[in-house]
Write a protein that holds these residues in place. Structure first.
Motif, PDB file in Angstrom:
ATOM      1  N   GLY A 108      23.321  48.995  45.812  1.00  0.00           N
ATOM      2  CA  GLY A 108      24.506  48.589  44.573  1.00  0.00           C
ATOM      3  C   GLY A 108      24.780  47.241  44.394  1.00  0.00           C
ATOM      4  O   GLY A 108      24.480  46.642  45.486  1.00  0.00           O
ATOM      5  N   ASP A 109      25.812  47.072  43.372  1.00  0.00           N
ATOM      6  CA  ASP A 109      26.429  45.069  43.386  1.00  0.00           C
ATOM      7  C   ASP A 109      27.914  45.065  43.869  1.00  0.00           C
ATOM      8  O   ASP A 109      28.502  46.220  44.768  1.00  0.00           O
ATOM      9  CB  ASP A 109      26.125  44.749  42.052  1.00  0.00           C
ATOM     10  CG  ASP A 109      27.098  45.898  40.675  1.00  0.00           C
ATOM     11  OD1 ASP A 109      28.180  46.463  41.854  1.00  0.00           O
ATOM     12  OD2 ASP A 109      26.904  45.594  40.186  1.00  0.00           O
ATOM     13  N   THR A 110      27.781  44.379  43.491  1.00  0.00           N
ATOM     14  CA  THR A 110      29.373  43.372  43.898  1.00  0.00           C
ATOM     15  C   THR A 110      30.386  45.002  43.792  1.00  0.00           C
ATOM     16  O   THR A 110      31.668  44.448  44.918  1.00  0.00           O
ATOM     17  CB  THR A 110      29.604  42.458  44.037  1.00  0.00           C
ATOM     18  OG1 THR A 110      30.712  41.997  45.086  1.00  0.00           O
ATOM     19  CG2 THR A 110      30.058  42.512  42.737  1.00  0.00           C
ATOM     20  N   TYR A 111      30.812  45.346  42.787  1.00  0.00           N
ATOM     21  CA  TYR A 111      31.525  45.796  42.322  1.00  0.00           C
ATOM     22  C   TYR A 111      31.417  47.432  42.156  1.00  0.00           C
ATOM     23  O   TYR A 111      32.468  48.209  42.901  1.00  0.00           O
ATOM     24  CB  TYR A 111      31.209  46.063  40.962  1.00  0.00           C
ATOM     25  CG  TYR A 111      31.367  45.037  40.168  1.00  0.00           C
ATOM     26  CD1 TYR A 111      32.078  44.344  40.231  1.00  0.00           C
ATOM     27  CD2 TYR A 111      29.990  44.903  39.431  1.00  0.00           C
ATOM     28  CE1 TYR A 111      31.996  42.794  39.313  1.00  0.00           C
ATOM     29  CE2 TYR A 111      29.782  43.569  38.565  1.00  0.00           C
ATOM     30  CZ  TYR A 111      31.150  42.740  38.510  1.00  0.00           C
ATOM     31  OH  TYR A 111      31.002  41.262  38.104  1.00  0.00           O
ATOM     32  N   PRO A 309      32.152  32.734  42.509  1.00  0.00           N
ATOM     33  CA  PRO A 309      33.439  33.015  41.987  1.00  0.00           C
ATOM     34  C   PRO A 309      33.743  34.472  41.559  1.00  0.00           C
ATOM     35  O   PRO A 309      33.310  34.208  40.300  1.00  0.00           O
ATOM     36  CB  PRO A 309      34.325  31.538  41.583  1.00  0.00           C
ATOM     37  CG  PRO A 309      32.372  30.720  41.344  1.00  0.00           C
ATOM     38  CD  PRO A 309      31.781  31.700  41.937  1.00  0.00           C
ATOM     39  N   GLY A 310      35.883  35.077  41.242  1.00  0.00           N
ATOM     40  CA  GLY A 310      35.888  35.880  40.610  1.00  0.00           C
ATOM     41  C   GLY A 310      36.376  35.185  39.671  1.00  0.00           C
ATOM     42  O   GLY A 310      36.491  34.166  38.741  1.00  0.00           O
ATOM     43  N   ARG A 311      36.408  35.482  37.883  1.00  0.00           N
ATOM     44  CA  ARG A 311      36.432  35.936  36.546  1.00  0.00           C
ATOM     45  C   ARG A 311      38.159  35.432  36.957  1.00  0.00           C
ATOM     46  O   ARG A 311      39.950  35.020  35.538  1.00  0.00           O
ATOM     47  CB  ARG A 311      36.559  36.183  35.648  1.00  0.00           C
ATOM     48  CG  ARG A 311      34.690  36.460  35.632  1.00  0.00           C
ATOM     49  CD  ARG A 311      34.385  37.260  34.370  1.00  0.00           C
ATOM     50  NE  ARG A 311      32.498  36.913  34.254  1.00  0.00           N
ATOM     51  CZ  ARG A 311      32.183  36.969  33.091  1.00  0.00           C
ATOM     52  NH1 ARG A 311      32.560  37.328  32.497  1.00  0.00           N
ATOM     53  NH2 ARG A 311      30.803  36.627  33.819  1.00  0.00           N
ATOM     54  N   PHE A 318      30.281  38.448  45.120  1.00  0.00           N
ATOM     55  CA  PHE A 318      28.445  38.561  45.625  1.00  0.00           C
ATOM     56  C   PHE A 318      27.815  38.614  44.990  1.00  0.00           C
ATOM     57  O   PHE A 318      28.042  39.603  44.153  1.00  0.00           O
ATOM     58  CB  PHE A 318      28.397  38.883  47.005  1.00  0.00           C
ATOM     59  CG  PHE A 318      28.881  38.766  48.228  1.00  0.00           C
ATOM     60  CD1 PHE A 318      29.207  37.003  48.775  1.00  0.00           C
ATOM     61  CD2 PHE A 318      30.519  38.963  48.009  1.00  0.00           C
ATOM     62  CE1 PHE A 318      30.592  36.969  49.545  1.00  0.00           C
ATOM     63  CE2 PHE A 318      31.887  39.232  49.315  1.00  0.00           C
ATOM     64  CZ  PHE A 318      31.181  37.933  49.682  1.00  0.00           C
ATOM     65  N   GLY A 319      25.949  38.813  44.806  1.00  0.00           N
ATOM     66  CA  GLY A 319      24.650  39.071  44.430  1.00  0.00           C
ATOM     67  C   GLY A 319      23.899  38.600  44.573  1.00  0.00           C
ATOM     68  O   GLY A 319      24.458  37.764  45.829  1.00  0.00           O
ATOM     69  N   TRP A 320      23.574  38.499  44.310  1.00  0.00           N
ATOM     70  CA  TRP A 320      21.779  38.681  45.272  1.00  0.00           C
ATOM     71  C   TRP A 320      20.985  37.292  44.729  1.00  0.00           C
ATOM     72  O   TRP A 320      21.238  37.008  43.249  1.00  0.00           O
ATOM     73  CB  TRP A 320      20.473  39.885  44.971  1.00  0.00           C
ATOM     74  CG  TRP A 320      20.672  41.348  45.929  1.00  0.00           C
ATOM     75  CD1 TRP A 320      21.403  40.994  46.763  1.00  0.00           C
ATOM     76  CD2 TRP A 320      20.613  42.407  46.145  1.00  0.00           C
ATOM     77  NE1 TRP A 320      21.091  42.245  47.449  1.00  0.00           N
ATOM     78  CE2 TRP A 320      20.025  43.362  46.955  1.00  0.00           C
ATOM     79  CE3 TRP A 320      19.504  42.328  44.643  1.00  0.00           C
ATOM     80  CZ2 TRP A 320      19.918  44.556  46.589  1.00  0.00           C
ATOM     81  CZ3 TRP A 320      19.166  44.395  44.853  1.00  0.00           C
ATOM     82  CH2 TRP A 320      18.972  45.052  45.558  1.00  0.00           C
TER      83      TRP A 320
ATOM     84  N   HIS B 488      37.224  42.780  40.554  1.00  0.00           N
ATOM     85  CA  HIS B 488      37.142  42.587  39.689  1.00  0.00           C
ATOM     86  C   HIS B 488      36.348  41.806  38.996  1.00  0.00           C
ATOM     87  O   HIS B 488      35.205  41.536  40.166  1.00  0.00           O
ATOM     88  CB  HIS B 488      38.610  41.960  38.820  1.00  0.00           C
ATOM     89  CG  HIS B 488      39.809  42.687  38.678  1.00  0.00           C
ATOM     90  ND1 HIS B 488      40.679  42.356  39.988  1.00  0.00           N
ATOM     91  CD2 HIS B 488      40.293  43.595  38.000  1.00  0.00           C
ATOM     92  CE1 HIS B 488      41.610  42.828  39.569  1.00  0.00           C
ATOM     93  NE2 HIS B 488      41.778  44.060  38.788  1.00  0.00           N
ATOM     94  N   ARG B 489      35.856  41.306  37.784  1.00  0.00           N
ATOM     95  CA  ARG B 489      34.255  40.982  37.351  1.00  0.00           C
ATOM     96  C   ARG B 489      34.702  39.735  37.788  1.00  0.00           C
ATOM     97  O   ARG B 489      35.521  38.486  38.057  1.00  0.00           O
ATOM     98  CB  ARG B 489      34.326  40.612  35.378  1.00  0.00           C
ATOM     99  CG  ARG B 489      33.210  40.765  35.594  1.00  0.00           C
ATOM    100  CD  ARG B 489      32.572  41.048  33.803  1.00  0.00           C
ATOM    101  NE  ARG B 489      30.971  40.399  33.659  1.00  0.00           N
ATOM    102  CZ  ARG B 489      30.227  40.417  33.011  1.00  0.00           C
ATOM    103  NH1 ARG B 489      31.299  40.536  31.367  1.00  0.00           N
ATOM    104  NH2 ARG B 489      29.474  40.279  32.379  1.00  0.00           N
ATOM    105  N   ILE B 490      33.328  39.188  38.094  1.00  0.00           N
ATOM    106  CA  ILE B 490      33.004  37.963  39.051  1.00  0.00           C
ATOM    107  C   ILE B 490      32.462  36.821  37.634  1.00  0.00           C
ATOM    108  O   ILE B 490      31.334  37.273  37.008  1.00  0.00           O
ATOM    109  CB  ILE B 490      31.911  37.862  40.084  1.00  0.00           C
ATOM    110  CG1 ILE B 490      31.120  38.476  39.603  1.00  0.00           C
ATOM    111  CG2 ILE B 490      32.816  38.358  41.055  1.00  0.00           C
ATOM    112  CD1 ILE B 490      30.099  38.360  41.229  1.00  0.00           C
TER     113      ILE B 490
END
Lengths: 463, 520
Positions: A108-111, A309-311, A318-320, B488-490
């Protein structure tokens, strides 16, 4: 499938749910769902497997009964090392890697898996602090795989194939390097000084040239030797345009210098010592680190977690990172491959390093130095026994030679086993030049009485 | 009517642990050095030459134990493992129940505290488990031998490529036979692994039924063919019914055939690799055989082959002389190590216990239920207007389906990445889209393994139905999701930019500045 077979692990084996689902799909039986497989390819008999043990109590009794035939190191006195080591494991490490959320998460991803990624970023960050580098991969299968991939990276970065590796490399790693790196590298083993166990610098100078991609040295080496001329080795490599690749046992880095400080370009190593059970070698967890330069990062084959960074103000996720460099995206254009590796142990290592902190890691390292040197002193005092074989600084492991006793390591270890002691790993086949020698490992788990017991037992069996 | 839960993920807003703590605090005290040792070796620092001594301590956290435990517990709470959510989302990954009793067995010291080099006499129980499980996988696949050393499916597939290489080298044909054939809907590793092993790779594209036809294969098979490496059913869940013809054609050309059985959950006990003409195969024990995925490992790629090829398997292998079990290191034809020592044998222990808990009838129930679940979910998703199902293949899909949200994108501007983020707002795992190449547009690959109940699947279908409706009434709401996640969305683009990515805290501080670190 019979209507009465309801398995505790499998919902929808209950007849009511099953029938409702078949009706919704519009088939009469589950068998009809296999209409895509030609009849000629179907197995028309039940598999020949043992009768199932459906009761959990009975299953546990059966498997635990088999395991009871094993003697773990915790039920004996072990001095085995050689790339997988017995260390003390804080309870919090086992608590965290047993958490169902970490244990059963995957892609799964960061969400969905924010916490998994943060723990992994913290692992990468703490390894970065230990080795002095800004770029760290997520866990690699083990030190062998990290070493092979790093030397293949170095080859692609420099455009060269010849690779000089320490002559004290274990057969395990040498075999991995030659199999996986085979089509891409020309590895050569550097001579090791027979008195000191250190790299023979004359041999290094004789072999280095403008076609060498990398020089690979381990600190400490497979023999436990701490090569102390790393800055000079780095200069020799760099003068020829080669990279310095350094292999480390992560738990040494509370007392040993960060490889970046003596010129390493790529660092690889093993994190199993950081709070992970040995698991018959299932606890291994490798890593790769380097400077944060695009030409290095582009060559990493493994997953890497990046912070982003977040919006929303004050948030991050985070991510790959840069997946386009991995075999997932490149398919046949991939110069190396990755897959499911050892993340649960990376998370565990992050917990371990967080518990110990800088002070704890230094104390563990110092305690290992004191205990292993005490063991060397005591063993060396025995008639016919030489410990260590090499006149050099050592960390955690050292070679004991028994040539003067007239006994083989195999015979000595057999008699030690009768006394509940796992003697050091027999090197006589792997490094015949060392005669009847064994690789001993002493860590913070060993007390003075443990070591004294070993010494007395060896005195007795070699008398 | 299925009730959609009013979910919100744990959101602890937890700082990085590297940025926490107070100098001088600690969470663990190493065992004290005994007085006799301290007296004999009083000054450990002096044992390391000055130039190799650590000059500055590593900047690790300085925290007491409760704070460390709390930090990582909070992180675990912000993670949707499949014990927490019915993970039908990660297609091709076979997320299923990992029985708790197996976890307890694995954590017994008689497994967890074994050293790989200890005398075989002290590991007879584990060696028997490995030996017996090898026999079980031989029965399930029709193969003659298995290695458990590869620590993941990719490594097992790589070793299969190495065995194909060794086979042709021993026959003096390696120079001529330098091509491996794979298919576009096989996992990328079926192309990457042979390439890393030195082969040229030819990828067959799918025909109208979703799989490549025989003519496509015949067109590329030649005296240069070293082998075929493919999966079946492919990532689409479609079973290629001509697979035995594929292996026959490749064999007639002199090649070997390796079956990627990462997608085996729906065919356990139904069809076997060897009976389909394959010489090699691998199972991912962390998929079909219930080993927990561990947030991305440790896992095990169990590599199987015929008796003829068994000599090439990595060293050592477990052997049994009728009385005792041992590791056999005398394997001169072995391709070499795939990993140090023996691999992730904790995975073998769990898988052994899992098969023992099922037996033949139980494994058949696993396969049938996985396929039943998949077709039940598919029957619900066929009713969602934004979803399309490509390929008009005869027969049912097996354990998974790669769906397409292209209609939804065309009609609303909401794409599969938007849906994927939004689904986490329902407490469901973000789904897997597709491996490369992305052939099915706006993909979503779902695999509802045998572990998820009818109502779990109905909840999953209801969530996707709801998202489809939201996309039509308020597309921005879907595109700006997640709204109930831990974060939230990044800025996703940052992770691909050398100027913005950061794999470590020290890298993050350099690129973003101390201030940003502390405000984050």
């Amino acid at each position: 499938m019979t209507d009465t077979f309801v398995h505790p692990y499998i919902p929808n084996t209950g007849p009511a749910a099953r029938q409702a689902m078949l009706d919704a799909i519009g088939v009469g039986s589950a068998e009809e769902l296999y209409d895509a497989i030609p009849a000629s390819l179907r197995l028309n008999r039940p598999l020949n497997l043992p009768e199932p043990i459906l009761s959990e109590r009975d299953l546990k009794r059966h498997v635990a009964g088999l395991l009871a035939q094993n003697t773990p190191v915790t039920g004996a006195l072990s001095f085995l090392g050689g790339g997988c080591w017995q260390h003390d494991i804080p309870a919090v490490c086992d608590e965290i890697n047993g958490r169902a959320e970490f244990l059963t998460a995957y892609g799964g991803d960061t969400y969905a898996d924010m916490g998994k990624y943060q723990a992994m970023f913290e692992f990468q960050s703490m390894i970065g602090e230990l080795v002095g580098m800004e770029m760290v991969s997520a866990p690699v299968y083990d030190w062998s795989a990290a070493l092979t991939s790093a030397l293949m990276m170095a080859s692609r970065i420099t455009g060269r194939k010849r690779t000089l590796v320490t002559g004290s490399l274990s057969n395990e790693k040498w075999s991995h390097l030659n199999n996986t790196g085979g089509p891409w590298l020309d590895p050569e083993r550097l001579a090791v000084n027979p008195q000191t166990g250190l790299i023979d610098l004359d041999d290094l100078r004789a072999r280095i040239s403008s076609d060498v991609s990398a020089v690979y040295v381990e600190v400490p080496s497979y023999f436990g030797v701490v090569e102390h001329r790393m800055a000079e080795i780095g200069r020799i490599a760099h003068d020829a345009g080669a990279l310095l690749v350094v292999g480390v046992d992560a738990i040494s880095l509370g007392v040993l210098a960060a490889p970046a400080d003596y010129g390493a370009d790529i660092v690889v190593g093993e994190a199993q010592a950081l709070g992970v059970h040995m698991l018959y070698s299932g606890g291994l967890c490798g890593f790769i680190a380097s400077r944060d330069e695009a030409k290095f990062v582009a060559e990493y084959p493994y997953l890497m977690v990046s912070i982003a960074p977040g919006r929303t103000e004050g948030e991050w996720g985070f991510g790959w990172a840069a997946m386009e460099r991995t075999s997932y995206d490149l398919r046949e254009a991939a110069p190396d491959y990755t897959g499911t590796t050892q993340w649960l142990w990376g998370i565990t290592a992050a917990v371990y390093l967080s518990l110990l902190g800088p002070q704890g890691l230094r104390e563990v390292g110092e305690g290992i130095l004191q205990r292993s040197h005490y063991a060397m002193q005591q063993l060396d005092a025995l008639p016919g026994v030489k410990a260590p074989v090499y006149d050099a600084p050592h960390f955690k492991e050292f070679i004991v030679n028994f040539d003067g006793t007239g006994s083989t390591v195999a015979a000595i270890n057999k008699r030690l086993l009768d006394k509940g002691i796992f003697g050091g790993h027999d090197l006589s086949a792997e490094f015949p030049d060392l005669g009847q020698s064994a690789l001993y490992c002493v860590t913070e788990v060993h007390t003075q009485s443990d070591i004294d017991r070993l010494v007395a037992a060896i005195a007795e069996v070699t008398a | 009517m299925t009730r959609l839960r009013n979910f919100h993920a744990a959101r602890w807003d937890e700082p990085l642990i590297l940025d926490k703590g107070t100098p001088g605090e600690r969470g663990y005290i190493p065992p004290a050095v005994d007085a006799g040792i301290a007296a004999a070796v009083p000054n450990p620092g002096s044992l390391i030459p000055e130039e190799m001594r650590r000059s500055e301590p590593p900047r690790l956290p300085e925290l007491a134990q409760p704070q460390v435990l709390r930090h990582f517990l909070r992180l675990s709470q912000m993670t949707l493992g499949c014990h927490v959510t019915p993970d039908a989302s990660l297609g091709t990954c076979t997320m299923k129940y990992s029985p708790q009793v197996n976890e307890h067995l694995t954590r017994m010291p008689e497994m967890s505290d074994l050293h790989p080099l200890q005398d075989d006499a002290t590991t007879q129980g584990m060696l028997k488990i490995i030996y017996d499980f090898e026999r079980m996988l031989c029965e399930i696949s029709g193969m003659d031998a298995f290695t458990f050393q590869p620590a993941g499916g990719s490594t097992a597939i790589f070793i299969n490529a190495c065995i194909i290489r060794a086979y042709h080298r021993d026959r003096g044909e390696l120079e001529q036979r330098n091509e491996i054939i794979s298919t576009a809907f096989s996992h990328p590793i079926d192309c990457a692994a042979p390439s890393v092993a030195g082969f040229r790779v030819i990828t067959l594209m799918p025909g109208p039924n979703g799989y490549p036809d025989l003519d496509a294969l015949k067109a590329v098979v030649s005296e240069r063919t070293a082998g075929l490496m493919m999966t079946n059913p492919e990532d689409t869940g479609i079973f290629n019914p001509y697979v035995k013809e594929f292996t026959r054609i490749v064999h007639e050309a002199g090649g070997l055939c390796a079956y990627d059985q990462a997608n085996a959950n729906g065919i356990l006990g139904m069809t076997r690799a060897r009976d389909t003409g394959f010489d090699l195969c691998q199972f991912n024990l962390h998929k079909t055989f219930s080993v927990p995925h561990g947030s991305t490992g440790g896992s095990c790629g169990a590599g199987g082959c015929t008796a003829e090829l068994a000599k090439y398997l990595p060293s050592p292998m477990v052997v049994f002389d009728g009385e005792r079990y041992s590791w056999d290191y005398d394997r001169p034809d072995s391709v070499g190590k795939s990993r140090s020592f023996h691999g992730n044998l904790q995975a073998v222990l769990r898988s052994y216990a899992w098969v023992m808990a099922h037996g033949a009838e139980g494994l058949r129930a696993v396969a049938e239920t996985a396929v039943l679940n998949n077709n039940y979910l598919k029957s619900m998703l066929e009713e969602i207007p934004g979803i399309d199902i490509l390929y008009d293949s005869p027969g049912h899909r097996l354990q998974e389906v790669r769906y397409s949200w292209q209609p939804l994108l065309d009609e609303t501007g909401v794409n599969t990445e938007d849906v994927r983020r939004r689904i986490t707002d329902f407490g469901l795992q973000g789904y897997f889209t597709s491996h490369h190449p992305v052939i099915v547009p706006e993909p979503m690959t779902l695999e509802p393994s045998e572990s998820w109940s009818k109502s779990d699947l109905e909840e999953y279908g209801a969530a996707l139905t709801q998202i489809d409706q939201e996309a039509r009434t308020d597309p921005e709401f879907v595109k700006s999701s997640p709204h109930a996640s831990s974060v939230h969305r990044i800025h996703e683009e940052a992770i691909d930019s050398p100027d913005q990515w950061a794999m470590t805290w020290r890298g993050w501080k350099r690129k973003y500045g101390e201030e940003r670190v502390h405000s984050a």
